[in-house]
Design a protein around this motif. Structure first.
Motif, PDB file in Angstrom:
ATOM      1  N   MET A 227       0.820  -1.193   0.000  1.00 59.36           N
ATOM      2  CA  MET A 227       0.000   0.000   0.000  1.00 59.36           C
ATOM      3  C   MET A 227       0.869   1.264   0.000  1.00 59.36           C
ATOM      4  SD  MET A 227      -3.046  -0.784  -0.234  1.00 59.36           S
ATOM      5  CE  MET A 227      -3.981  -2.240  -0.180  1.00 59.36           C
ATOM      6  N   LEU A 228       1.938   1.226   0.790  1.00 61.54           N
ATOM      7  CA  LEU A 228       2.816   2.396   0.835  1.00 61.54           C
ATOM      8  C   LEU A 228       3.495   2.626  -0.506  1.00 61.54           C
ATOM      9  CD1 LEU A 228       4.424   2.006   4.373  1.00 61.54           C
ATOM     10  CD2 LEU A 228       2.626   3.586   3.664  1.00 61.54           C
ATOM     11  N   SER A 229       3.832   1.544  -1.183  1.00 61.89           N
ATOM     12  CA  SER A 229       4.445   1.667  -2.501  1.00 61.89           C
ATOM     13  C   SER A 229       3.466   2.305  -3.495  1.00 61.89           C
ATOM     14  CB  SER A 229       4.888   0.295  -3.005  1.00 61.89           C
ATOM     15  OG  SER A 229       5.431   0.404  -4.296  1.00 61.89           O
ATOM     16  N   LEU A 230       2.214   1.892  -3.445  1.00 59.74           N
ATOM     17  CA  LEU A 230       1.207   2.505  -4.321  1.00 59.74           C
ATOM     18  C   LEU A 230       1.019   3.978  -3.986  1.00 59.74           C
ATOM     19  CD1 LEU A 230      -1.578  -0.236  -4.556  1.00 59.74           C
ATOM     20  CD2 LEU A 230       0.019   0.472  -6.338  1.00 59.74           C
ATOM     21  N   ALA A 231       0.991   4.302  -2.708  1.00 59.12           N
ATOM     22  CA  ALA A 231       0.783   5.684  -2.278  1.00 59.12           C
ATOM     23  C   ALA A 231       1.942   6.591  -2.689  1.00 59.12           C
ATOM     24  CB  ALA A 231       0.579   5.738  -0.765  1.00 59.12           C
ATOM     25  N   SER A 232       3.114   6.013  -2.895  1.00 61.83           N
ATOM     26  CA  SER A 232       4.266   6.821  -3.310  1.00 61.83           C
ATOM     27  C   SER A 232       4.192   7.195  -4.788  1.00 61.83           C
ATOM     28  CB  SER A 232       5.560   6.059  -3.046  1.00 61.83           C
ATOM     29  OG  SER A 232       5.726   5.012  -3.999  1.00 61.83           O
ATOM     30  N   CYS A 233       3.297   6.571  -5.534  1.00 57.30           N
ATOM     31  CA  CYS A 233       3.129   6.771  -6.986  1.00 57.30           C
ATOM     32  C   CYS A 233       4.362   6.334  -7.771  1.00 57.30           C
ATOM     33  CB  CYS A 233       2.749   8.210  -7.319  1.00 57.30           C
ATOM     34  SG  CYS A 233       1.089   8.652  -6.777  1.00 57.30           S
ATOM     35  N   HIS A 234       5.205   5.520  -7.173  1.00 55.01           N
ATOM     36  CA  HIS A 234       6.384   4.998  -7.859  1.00 55.01           C
ATOM     37  C   HIS A 234       5.982   4.261  -9.138  1.00 55.01           C
ATOM     38  CE1 HIS A 234       9.601   2.061  -8.690  1.00 55.01           C
ATOM     39  NE2 HIS A 234      10.396   3.042  -8.316  1.00 55.01           N
ATOM     40  N   SER A 235       4.949   3.442  -9.046  1.00 56.43           N
ATOM     41  CA  SER A 235       4.514   2.674 -10.222  1.00 56.43           C
ATOM     42  C   SER A 235       3.975   3.587 -11.317  1.00 56.43           C
ATOM     43  CB  SER A 235       3.464   1.638  -9.822  1.00 56.43           C
ATOM     44  OG  SER A 235       2.349   2.253  -9.225  1.00 56.43           O
ATOM     45  N   VAL A 236       3.319   4.680 -10.926  1.00 62.17           N
ATOM     46  CA  VAL A 236       2.797   5.629 -11.919  1.00 62.17           C
ATOM     47  C   VAL A 236       3.968   6.316 -12.619  1.00 62.17           C
ATOM     48  CG1 VAL A 236       1.409   7.706 -12.276  1.00 62.17           C
ATOM     49  CG2 VAL A 236       0.681   6.010 -10.600  1.00 62.17           C
ATOM     50  N   GLY A 237       4.923   6.761 -11.849  1.00 60.88           N
ATOM     51  CA  GLY A 237       6.074   7.461 -12.410  1.00 60.88           C
ATOM     52  C   GLY A 237       6.910   6.610 -13.341  1.00 60.88           C
ATOM     53  N   HIS A 238       6.919   5.311 -13.109  1.00 63.59           N
ATOM     54  CA  HIS A 238       7.711   4.404 -13.934  1.00 63.59           C
ATOM     55  C   HIS A 238       6.883   3.689 -15.011  1.00 63.59           C
ATOM     56  CE1 HIS A 238      10.595   5.045 -10.701  1.00 63.59           C
ATOM     57  NE2 HIS A 238      11.491   4.740 -11.610  1.00 63.59           N
TER      58      HIS A 238
ATOM     59  N   SER B 141      -8.495   6.096  -4.491  1.00 61.34           N
ATOM     60  CA  SER B 141      -7.460   6.677  -3.631  1.00 61.34           C
ATOM     61  C   SER B 141      -6.147   6.835  -4.383  1.00 61.34           C
ATOM     62  CB  SER B 141      -7.246   5.805  -2.394  1.00 61.34           C
ATOM     63  OG  SER B 141      -8.410   5.757  -1.616  1.00 61.34           O
ATOM     64  N   LEU B 142      -5.775   5.817  -5.144  1.00 61.54           N
ATOM     65  CA  LEU B 142      -4.561   5.900  -5.949  1.00 61.54           C
ATOM     66  C   LEU B 142      -4.675   7.029  -6.974  1.00 61.54           C
ATOM     67  CD1 LEU B 142      -1.796   4.907  -6.886  1.00 61.54           C
ATOM     68  CD2 LEU B 142      -2.972   3.191  -8.273  1.00 61.54           C
ATOM     69  N   GLY B 143      -5.833   7.139  -7.609  1.00 58.77           N
ATOM     70  CA  GLY B 143      -6.054   8.207  -8.581  1.00 58.77           C
ATOM     71  C   GLY B 143      -5.941   9.585  -7.967  1.00 58.77           C
ATOM     72  N   LEU B 144      -6.536   9.776  -6.796  1.00 62.72           N
ATOM     73  CA  LEU B 144      -6.450  11.071  -6.108  1.00 62.72           C
ATOM     74  C   LEU B 144      -5.016  11.384  -5.692  1.00 62.72           C
ATOM     75  CD1 LEU B 144      -9.674  10.921  -3.915  1.00 62.72           C
ATOM     76  CD2 LEU B 144      -9.250  12.412  -5.878  1.00 62.72           C
ATOM     77  N   THR B 145      -4.322  10.383  -5.199  1.00 63.34           N
ATOM     78  CA  THR B 145      -2.928  10.572  -4.801  1.00 63.34           C
ATOM     79  C   THR B 145      -2.069  10.940  -6.009  1.00 63.34           C
ATOM     80  OG1 THR B 145      -3.185   9.002  -2.987  1.00 63.34           O
ATOM     81  CG2 THR B 145      -0.939   9.463  -3.705  1.00 63.34           C
ATOM     82  N   ALA B 146      -2.285  10.270  -7.115  1.00 65.47           N
ATOM     83  CA  ALA B 146      -1.526  10.566  -8.338  1.00 65.47           C
ATOM     84  C   ALA B 146      -1.842  11.969  -8.847  1.00 65.47           C
ATOM     85  CB  ALA B 146      -1.829   9.524  -9.409  1.00 65.47           C
ATOM     86  N   THR B 147      -3.102  12.374  -8.754  1.00 66.51           N
ATOM     87  CA  THR B 147      -3.494  13.723  -9.174  1.00 66.51           C
ATOM     88  C   THR B 147      -2.784  14.765  -8.316  1.00 66.51           C
ATOM     89  OG1 THR B 147      -5.645  12.939  -9.940  1.00 66.51           O
ATOM     90  CG2 THR B 147      -5.447  15.287  -9.502  1.00 66.51           C
TER      91      THR B 147
END
Length: 84
Positions: free
Chosen positions: A1-12, A32-38
């Motif tokens: 969950m912490l890894s997803l919240a860091s948006c590491h996967s989005v950035g890569h 939640s992931l979408g809002l965090t990424a936004t």
């Protein structure tokens, strides 16, 4: 969950697939992931699998399929919900 919240996967540009039984919070996690990424400055698109397929099918029937994928690739994060 912490890894997803860091948006590491989005950035890569990594794919994240969440498969689980009905009613365990997959949509809440996706939102939640979408809002965090936004908040992190990423462009996000949230859709359902059915709407994505219907939109692409309609565009194909109208001869406009070449333009449609741009809608889905313009965002850094595409969230497709209700895939079952």
């Amino acid at each position: 969950m912490l890894s997803l919240a860091s948006c590491h996967s989005v950035g890569h540009g990594d794919n994240v697939i969440v498969l689980e039984l009905l009613g365990v919070g997959k949509t809440l996690l996706a939102v939640s992931l979408g809002l965090t990424a936004t908040k992190a400055g990423y462009r996000v698109l949230f859709t359902t699998a059915a709407l994505l397929i219907a939109t692409l099918t309609k565009a194909d029937a109208e001869g406009k399929l070449d333009d449609r994928p741009k809608l889905y690739t313009a965002s850094r994060l595409l969230i497709s919900d209700e895939n079952g």
